[in-house]
Design a protein around this motif. Structure first.
Motif, mmCIF file in Angstrom:
data_model
loop_
_atom_site.group_PDB
_atom_site.id
_atom_site.type_symbol
_atom_site.label_atom_id
_atom_site.label_comp_id
_atom_site.label_asym_id
_atom_site.label_seq_id
_atom_site.Cartn_x
_atom_site.Cartn_y
_atom_site.Cartn_z
ATOM 1 N N ARG A 164 0.858 -1.312 0.132
ATOM 2 C CA ARG A 164 0.077 -0.059 0.007
ATOM 3 C C ARG A 164 0.874 1.170 -0.089
ATOM 4 O O ARG A 164 0.556 2.042 -0.790
ATOM 5 C CB ARG A 164 -0.662 0.021 1.326
ATOM 6 C CG ARG A 164 -1.802 1.252 1.279
ATOM 7 C CD ARG A 164 -2.564 1.223 2.717
ATOM 8 N NE ARG A 164 -3.284 0.002 2.912
ATOM 9 C CZ ARG A 164 -3.989 -0.109 3.858
ATOM 10 N NH1 ARG A 164 -4.285 0.750 4.793
ATOM 11 N NH2 ARG A 164 -4.847 -1.233 3.927
ATOM 12 N N ALA A 165 1.840 1.198 1.027
ATOM 13 C CA ALA A 165 2.756 2.333 0.993
ATOM 14 C C ALA A 165 3.636 2.675 -0.565
ATOM 15 O O ALA A 165 3.684 3.697 -1.003
ATOM 16 C CB ALA A 165 3.727 2.033 2.143
ATOM 17 N N ILE A 166 4.031 1.423 -0.962
ATOM 18 C CA ILE A 166 4.508 1.842 -2.149
ATOM 19 C C ILE A 166 3.910 2.535 -3.363
ATOM 20 O O ILE A 166 4.098 2.929 -4.306
ATOM 21 C CB ILE A 166 5.447 0.428 -2.753
ATOM 22 C CG1 ILE A 166 6.700 0.062 -1.541
ATOM 23 C CG2 ILE A 166 5.720 0.376 -3.991
ATOM 24 C CD1 ILE A 166 7.188 -1.289 -1.771
ATOM 25 N N LEU A 211 -3.196 -4.884 -3.270
ATOM 26 C CA LEU A 211 -3.338 -6.304 -3.747
ATOM 27 C C LEU A 211 -2.199 -6.835 -3.413
ATOM 28 O O LEU A 211 -2.041 -8.199 -3.172
ATOM 29 C CB LEU A 211 -3.889 -6.409 -5.349
ATOM 30 C CG LEU A 211 -5.351 -5.697 -5.425
ATOM 31 C CD1 LEU A 211 -5.317 -5.946 -7.046
ATOM 32 C CD2 LEU A 211 -6.370 -6.656 -4.787
ATOM 33 N N SER A 212 -1.043 -6.336 -3.752
ATOM 34 C CA SER A 212 0.175 -7.091 -3.566
ATOM 35 C C SER A 212 0.554 -7.522 -1.950
ATOM 36 O O SER A 212 1.335 -8.223 -1.620
ATOM 37 C CB SER A 212 1.419 -6.269 -4.111
ATOM 38 O OG SER A 212 1.814 -5.196 -3.253
ATOM 39 N N ASP A 213 -0.095 -6.837 -1.104
ATOM 40 C CA ASP A 213 0.078 -7.284 0.141
ATOM 41 C C ASP A 213 -0.927 -8.595 0.548
ATOM 42 O O ASP A 213 -0.571 -9.129 1.633
ATOM 43 C CB ASP A 213 -0.629 -6.063 1.177
ATOM 44 C CG ASP A 213 0.265 -4.926 1.380
ATOM 45 O OD1 ASP A 213 1.666 -5.189 1.061
ATOM 46 O OD2 ASP A 213 -0.156 -3.773 1.455
ATOM 47 N N PHE A 258 1.127 -0.687 -16.319
ATOM 48 C CA PHE A 258 2.278 -0.090 -15.787
ATOM 49 C C PHE A 258 2.361 0.132 -14.293
ATOM 50 O O PHE A 258 2.951 -0.363 -13.560
ATOM 51 C CB PHE A 258 2.869 1.228 -16.562
ATOM 52 C CG PHE A 258 4.226 1.578 -15.881
ATOM 53 C CD1 PHE A 258 5.305 1.212 -16.920
ATOM 54 C CD2 PHE A 258 4.737 2.137 -15.043
ATOM 55 C CE1 PHE A 258 6.616 1.514 -16.870
ATOM 56 C CE2 PHE A 258 5.809 2.579 -14.774
ATOM 57 C CZ PHE A 258 6.906 2.137 -15.560
ATOM 58 N N GLY A 259 1.028 0.720 -13.918
ATOM 59 C CA GLY A 259 0.722 0.962 -12.605
ATOM 60 C C GLY A 259 0.656 -0.420 -11.740
ATOM 61 O O GLY A 259 0.955 -0.307 -10.471
ATOM 62 N N SER A 260 -0.062 -1.383 -12.506
ATOM 63 C CA SER A 260 -0.375 -2.713 -11.708
ATOM 64 C C SER A 260 1.118 -3.368 -11.551
ATOM 65 O O SER A 260 1.230 -4.374 -10.802
ATOM 66 C CB SER A 260 -1.212 -3.452 -12.894
ATOM 67 O OG SER A 260 -2.410 -2.752 -12.970
#
Length: 453
Positions: free
Chosen positions: A141-143, A323-325, A370-372
């Motif tokens: 989320r932070a990234i 989502l990556s978390d 790119f953002g994903s």
């Protein structure tokens, strides 16, 4: 201030304010570097220099930035991330003042080098500060928020720069960043995490070799089309310097050139994928305007057509970060980079003189991809590196981005140079196909990371 006790991130209240400071610090460096491009014609006219010469206002900054990212990241681990961040802001502000008040090209170039040094310090430790600000469960989320900041700053910089220059002249773009920089410096002194520095000496010989290696590489790439023989000599010298640097770093327990992190497969593959994606982006940003200009598009039309890319990045990055978390970040990266490659193929196949909305939709698709990709890929670099090596992981992250952009620029320039007497639209079209291929390579690299993970 005393060091914060070892813990997984800052308390919630302080966490958000610290992230705001980090994001604003990144934003002023991104805005400054992007607004300078708009100011180049005015600088050339007022200082009475040629267009070819005035490009060194950008090159001087980039040279200092790319050669000092890794040394500054290592300084953050040895002397403290917050200290390096604050010193970097001070140097950046002083460089901005020198640039704004410069009466000659020589003074302006020296000031731009100072700004590049300050930006290197700020950028290289920002990822480490984020890593120590947020718990691991919220790192993606932070990234994503950081990627949102960079995307918005990049998208808004040309418009903001044009307004500032039209109202107060080109020196004002440098003055504009100073008050915000001072505010961040004062507020960040209390809010940013206090991470205990590591008990080891700073590797000054390694830093000198690193600066030499990346400087020679950057200059060689920049001159490869103008002075190929000199460029070849510089690139050979860069290779020799890198060889010496690697030999020296192999004996270091925490190397400035983070060979220990490159041995971690997910980190290594994420760095390669990042360089590919930023290279593809640079190729599009340079080649697409030529493609559209050859079809008779105006500057205003081109600006409108390209705008969905950064806007879509700003939309997708925070979502993919969250989502990556929770999900496998490698699959998000595979999908995101594949979407970019597909979107670029669509742009290349669409008629450049037809309706603009299909091209804008395709570029929005590229931006979403790119953002994903960006936030999960950056999370992989930070999450898989040991906590005490967060500074070097962030330095490698920034270095991969800058080198990818430089390589993409050189590839497009070489395509234009080799095909100098060909049809301009066909040449630019070749750059778009090449960008799609490079984005596809990033997707394959992430697929390999998934299989090996």
């Amino acid at each position: 201030m005393t060091d914060d006790p070892p813990q997984d991130g800052l308390p919630p209240g302080r966490r958000g304010l610290a992230m705001a400071c980090i994001a604003l610090g990144i934003s002023i460096t991104v805005l400054d570097s992007a607004m300078v491009n708009v100011a180049l014609p005015g600088i050339a006219r007022e200082l009475a220099v040629s267009p070819a010469t005035v490009t060194w206002v950008v090159n001087a900054y980039q040279l200092a930035l790319v050669s000092l990212l890794l040394p500054c990241a290592s300084m953050g681990e040895v002397f403290g991330f917050k200290r390096v961040y604050r010193v970097g802001l001070c140097v950046f502000i002083l460089g901005a003042f020198g640039s704004a008040s410069a009466g000659s090209l020589e003074v302006l170039l020296a000031s731009r080098v100072m700004q590049g040094l300050g930006s290197a310090a700020v950028m290289s430790v920002s990822a480490a500060l984020i890593r120590h600000t947020y718990p691991m469960s919220m790192l993606g989320r932070a990234i994503g928020l950081n990627a949102l900041t960079v995307a918005l700053s990049s998208a808004l910089a040309p418009s903001i720069g044009s307004v500032i220059i039209s109202l107060a002249g080109w020196p004002s773009i440098f003055y504009a960043s100073m008050p915000l920089g001072i505010l961040i410096l004062l507020v960040g002194s209390r809010l940013l995490p206090n991470v205990a520095p590591q008990r080891r000496p700073f590797d000054w010989p390694g830093a000198a070799l690193n600066v030499t290696s990346f400087s020679l590489l950057f200059l060689g790439l920049d001159m490869v089309l103008v002075l190929p023989w000199l460029a070849g000599g510089l690139l050979v010298a860069a290779g020799g310097s890198f060889w010496l640097l690697v030999g020296l770093q192999r004996r270091q327990p925490a190397p400035l050139l983070p060979l220990d992190l490159l041995r971690i497969v997910p980190v290594r593959l994420a760095i390669i994928a990042s360089a590919c994606m930023f290279g593809a982006q640079a190729m599009v940003y340079i080649g697409l305007p030529f493609h559209l200009t050859a079809a008779g598009r105006s500057v205003a039309e081109i600006g409108l057509i390209v705008s969905p890319w950064p806007a879509a990045i700003a939309l997708a990055a925070p979502i993919s970060g969250r989502l990556s978390d929770r999900l496998n970040g490698a699959w998000l990266c595979v999908l995101g980079s594949a979407v970019v490659a597909l979107g670029l193929l669509v742009v290349a196949l669409l008629p450049p003189d037809g309706p603009i909305w299909p091209i804008m939709v395709a570029l929005a698709l590229c931006g979403l991809g790119f953002g994903s990709f960006q936030a999960p890929n950056n999370r992989t670099m930070l999450a898989n590196a040991p906590r005490h090596r967060a500074g070097s992981a962030g330095g490698m992250q920034s270095t991969a981005r800058v080198l990818g952009q430089a390589a993409g620029t050189v590839i497009v320039a070489m395509v234009f140079h080799v095909s100098a007497h060909g049809n301009a639209e066909s040449i630019a079209l070749g750059a778009l196909y090449a960008a799609a291929a490079v984005a596809g390579m990033a997707s394959l690299v992430n697929l390999l990371r998934q299989r090996m993970g």
